[in-house]
Motif scaffolding. Structure first.
Motif, PDB file in Angstrom:
ATOM      1  N   LEU A 176      -2.226  12.249 -33.224  1.00 12.02           N
ATOM      2  CA  LEU A 176      -1.708  13.496 -32.683  1.00 12.02           C
ATOM      3  C   LEU A 176      -1.738  14.594 -33.736  1.00 12.02           C
ATOM      4  CD1 LEU A 176       1.450  12.270 -30.690  1.00 12.02           C
ATOM      5  CD2 LEU A 176      -0.930  12.395 -29.943  1.00 12.02           C
ATOM      6  N   ARG A 177      -2.029  15.799 -33.292  1.00 11.75           N
ATOM      7  CA  ARG A 177      -1.966  16.962 -34.169  1.00 11.75           C
ATOM      8  C   ARG A 177      -0.515  17.444 -34.252  1.00 11.75           C
ATOM      9  NH1 ARG A 177      -6.056  21.153 -31.601  1.00 11.75           N
ATOM     10  NH2 ARG A 177      -4.512  20.854 -29.956  1.00 11.75           N
ATOM     11  N   PRO A 178      -0.185  18.305 -35.232  1.00  7.08           N
ATOM     12  CA  PRO A 178       1.181  18.848 -35.309  1.00  7.08           C
ATOM     13  C   PRO A 178       1.631  19.503 -33.999  1.00  7.08           C
ATOM     14  CG  PRO A 178       0.015  19.318 -37.336  1.00  7.08           C
ATOM     15  CD  PRO A 178      -0.992  18.703 -36.407  1.00  7.08           C
ATOM     16  N   ARG A 179       0.712  20.212 -33.342  1.00  2.00           N
ATOM     17  CA  ARG A 179       1.075  20.855 -32.066  1.00  2.00           C
ATOM     18  C   ARG A 179       1.423  19.803 -31.021  1.00  2.00           C
ATOM     19  NH1 ARG A 179      -1.559  22.017 -27.376  1.00  2.00           N
ATOM     20  NH2 ARG A 179      -0.848  23.853 -26.206  1.00  2.00           N
ATOM     21  N   ASP A 180       0.722  18.681 -31.027  1.00  5.65           N
ATOM     22  CA  ASP A 180       1.012  17.615 -30.065  1.00  5.65           C
ATOM     23  C   ASP A 180       2.406  17.040 -30.305  1.00  5.65           C
ATOM     24  OD1 ASP A 180      -1.575  17.879 -28.995  1.00  5.65           O
ATOM     25  OD2 ASP A 180      -2.394  16.529 -30.503  1.00  5.65           O
ATOM     26  N   HIS A 181       2.774  16.942 -31.587  1.00  4.62           N
ATOM     27  CA  HIS A 181       4.112  16.447 -31.908  1.00  4.62           C
ATOM     28  C   HIS A 181       5.188  17.410 -31.423  1.00  4.62           C
ATOM     29  CE1 HIS A 181       3.570  12.721 -34.166  1.00  4.62           C
ATOM     30  NE2 HIS A 181       2.467  13.251 -34.671  1.00  4.62           N
ATOM     31  N   LEU A 182       4.910  18.714 -31.482  1.00  6.43           N
ATOM     32  CA  LEU A 182       5.868  19.684 -30.953  1.00  6.43           C
ATOM     33  C   LEU A 182       6.054  19.506 -29.446  1.00  6.43           C
ATOM     34  CD1 LEU A 182       4.951  22.977 -32.866  1.00  6.43           C
ATOM     35  CD2 LEU A 182       7.008  21.562 -33.132  1.00  6.43           C
ATOM     36  N   VAL A 183       4.952  19.246 -28.749  1.00  7.38           N
ATOM     37  CA  VAL A 183       5.046  19.002 -27.312  1.00  7.38           C
ATOM     38  C   VAL A 183       5.813  17.704 -27.051  1.00  7.38           C
ATOM     39  CG1 VAL A 183       3.733  18.612 -25.190  1.00  7.38           C
ATOM     40  CG2 VAL A 183       2.920  20.281 -26.857  1.00  7.38           C
ATOM     41  N   CYS A 184       5.567  16.683 -27.866  1.00  7.78           N
ATOM     42  CA  CYS A 184       6.319  15.422 -27.735  1.00  7.78           C
ATOM     43  C   CYS A 184       7.811  15.646 -27.980  1.00  7.78           C
ATOM     44  CB  CYS A 184       5.790  14.378 -28.714  1.00  7.78           C
ATOM     45  SG  CYS A 184       4.195  13.662 -28.262  1.00  7.78           S
ATOM     46  N   LEU A 185       8.125  16.512 -28.959  1.00  2.51           N
ATOM     47  CA  LEU A 185       9.523  16.831 -29.229  1.00  2.51           C
ATOM     48  C   LEU A 185      10.160  17.518 -28.023  1.00  2.51           C
ATOM     49  CD1 LEU A 185      11.938  17.083 -31.157  1.00  2.51           C
ATOM     50  CD2 LEU A 185      10.916  19.214 -32.020  1.00  2.51           C
ATOM     51  N   GLY A 186       9.432  18.469 -27.437  1.00  2.00           N
ATOM     52  CA  GLY A 186       9.939  19.122 -26.231  1.00  2.00           C
ATOM     53  C   GLY A 186      10.112  18.140 -25.099  1.00  2.00           C
ATOM     54  N   MET A 231       0.395  19.190 -20.244  1.00  2.00           N
ATOM     55  CA  MET A 231      -0.189  19.727 -21.479  1.00  2.00           C
ATOM     56  C   MET A 231      -0.848  18.609 -22.289  1.00  2.00           C
ATOM     57  SD  MET A 231       2.871  22.391 -22.494  1.00  2.00           S
ATOM     58  CE  MET A 231       2.126  22.931 -24.029  1.00  2.00           C
ATOM     59  N   HIS A 232      -0.203  17.446 -22.339  1.00  2.00           N
ATOM     60  CA  HIS A 232      -0.820  16.297 -23.020  1.00  2.00           C
ATOM     61  C   HIS A 232      -2.123  15.895 -22.344  1.00  2.00           C
ATOM     62  CE1 HIS A 232       2.237  15.594 -25.952  1.00  2.00           C
ATOM     63  NE2 HIS A 232       3.169  15.238 -25.106  1.00  2.00           N
ATOM     64  N   ARG A 233      -2.093  15.854 -21.005  1.00  2.00           N
ATOM     65  CA  ARG A 233      -3.291  15.437 -20.263  1.00  2.00           C
ATOM     66  C   ARG A 233      -4.443  16.407 -20.507  1.00  2.00           C
ATOM     67  NH1 ARG A 233      -3.587  10.363 -18.359  1.00  2.00           N
ATOM     68  NH2 ARG A 233      -5.202  11.140 -16.968  1.00  2.00           N
ATOM     69  N   ARG A 234      -4.144  17.685 -20.590  1.00  2.00           N
ATOM     70  CA  ARG A 234      -5.189  18.677 -20.836  1.00  2.00           C
ATOM     71  C   ARG A 234      -5.810  18.514 -22.219  1.00  2.00           C
ATOM     72  NH1 ARG A 234      -3.115  24.461 -18.213  1.00  2.00           N
ATOM     73  NH2 ARG A 234      -3.394  23.852 -16.034  1.00  2.00           N
ATOM     74  N   ARG A 235      -5.046  17.938 -23.128  1.00  2.00           N
ATOM     75  CA  ARG A 235      -5.569  17.653 -24.464  1.00  2.00           C
ATOM     76  C   ARG A 235      -6.340  16.346 -24.500  1.00  2.00           C
ATOM     77  NH1 ARG A 235      -6.719  17.620 -28.705  1.00  2.00           N
ATOM     78  NH2 ARG A 235      -5.063  16.679 -29.964  1.00  2.00           N
ATOM     79  N   GLY A 236      -6.369  15.616 -23.376  1.00  2.00           N
ATOM     80  CA  GLY A 236      -7.077  14.352 -23.318  1.00  2.00           C
ATOM     81  C   GLY A 236      -6.276  13.184 -23.852  1.00  2.00           C
ATOM     82  N   LEU A 237      -4.961  13.362 -24.020  1.00  2.00           N
ATOM     83  CA  LEU A 237      -4.101  12.295 -24.543  1.00  2.00           C
ATOM     84  C   LEU A 237      -3.573  11.438 -23.395  1.00  2.00           C
ATOM     85  CD1 LEU A 237      -2.093  14.456 -27.102  1.00  2.00           C
ATOM     86  CD2 LEU A 237      -3.940  12.838 -27.629  1.00  2.00           C
TER      87      LEU A 237
END
Length: 298
Positions: free
Chosen positions: A57-67, A168-174
């Protein structure tokens, strides 16, 4: 597979109500939720190691995970649990059934996704059905009950926001495997911070009922159900997946009829009919859609 995931989510989350009932007692609510997601996060971490599904995960992905951890794995549960101290469980279930509507609205605001009239109409019909199902009289709502209803609605909004993060995660392909594991970890840390800030005394109930309920809520109720639900979000869209929240009370009432002697009435049956009609509005194929065509994915 989509139908199986939907049914799995409805059956599991529809039966967590009785497990939550067995957790009400000497252990503070905040601690019970903390134990639930700490165990769920540990199980998710073990699954990632065993299945080798871990993604970077990128830092931005971790922010989304935090949210997502705040909205879906901690804050919403705290609000809904505390709402139960002010309003009957039936009214909490009605409030939570607005999840599909909030998800559609937040998806429109945050992601620019179009509002689907059938989803909004289905959510409204389902909500009306639950009002009938639980026999709620709006004239009986006093200030404490309105406060509790506000808490329940705020928790449900958190559920809707968590769905947006999932898209948002799905759009990133995660995939939901890694993001759910991190989201649960962040949710656990948020719950731990709340417990420490409030000075909540540490307690644990070793009774078979409490421990059994904890295991059910953590593993089937959190790990299995959230993986299934967040996978469903990617398959059919967040707004349609969220309609499952309208069906949870139907399962819960059937469990209550078996275990607690709930008696069905004609009004309750009419409410069920409206809930099922709402389900038809949400999922029926539009005229002109080709058979076998896949629904638009989030």
């Amino acid at each position: 597979m989509t139908a199986a995931l939907y049914l799995l989510v409805v059956l599991i989350w529809g039966t967590t109500w009785i497990a939550i009932h067995y957790q009400i007692g000497p252990v503070p609510v905040e601690l019970s939720i903390l134990y639930r997601f700490a165990l769920a996060a540990a199980v998710m971490a073990a699954l990632l190691l065993i299945t080798r599904r871990r993604e970077t995960l990128r830092p931005r992905d971790h922010l989304v995970c935090l949210g997502q951890g705040l909205a879906l794995f901690s804050g919403n549960f705290l609000l809904v649990y505390h709402a139960s101290a002010y309003v009957p469980s039936g009214l909490v279930a009605v409030a939570f059934s607005t999840g599909s509507v909030w998800t559609a609205l937040f998806s429109r605001i945050a992601l620019g996704q179009p509002l689907k009239p059938r989803v909004l109409a289905g959510g409204a019909v389902g909500l009306a059905g639950l009002w009938l199902l639980f026999g709620i009289d709006p004239a009986q709502l006093d200030l404490p009950m309105l406060y509790g209803l506000g808490l329940a609605l705020a928790g449900t909004m958190g559920f809707g926001i968590g769905n947006v993060f999932a898209v948002m995660h799905r759009r990133r392909g995660l995939t939901p495997w890694t993001t759910t594991a991190w989201g649960m970890l962040y949710g656990t840390l948020i719950l731990l911070a709340v417990v420490l800030a409030e000075g909540t005394p540490w307690r644990f109930d070793p009774s078979p009922a409490y421990v059994g309920a904890l295991l059910y809520l953590a593993i089937p109720g959190s790990v299995v159900a959230f993986l299934a639900y967040l996978t469903l979000v990617g398959r059919i869209g967040a707004d349609r997946a969220a309609y499952s929240s309208v069906l949870f009370p139907l399962v819960a009432l059937n469990v209550s009829a078996v275990l607690e002697g709930y008696v069905w009435t004609a009004t309750a049956v009419a409410g069920v009919a409206l809930v099922l009609l709402g389900n038809v509005l949400v999922f029926a194929r539009l005229p002109g859609r080709r058979n076998g065509a896949a629904p638009a994915s989030a």
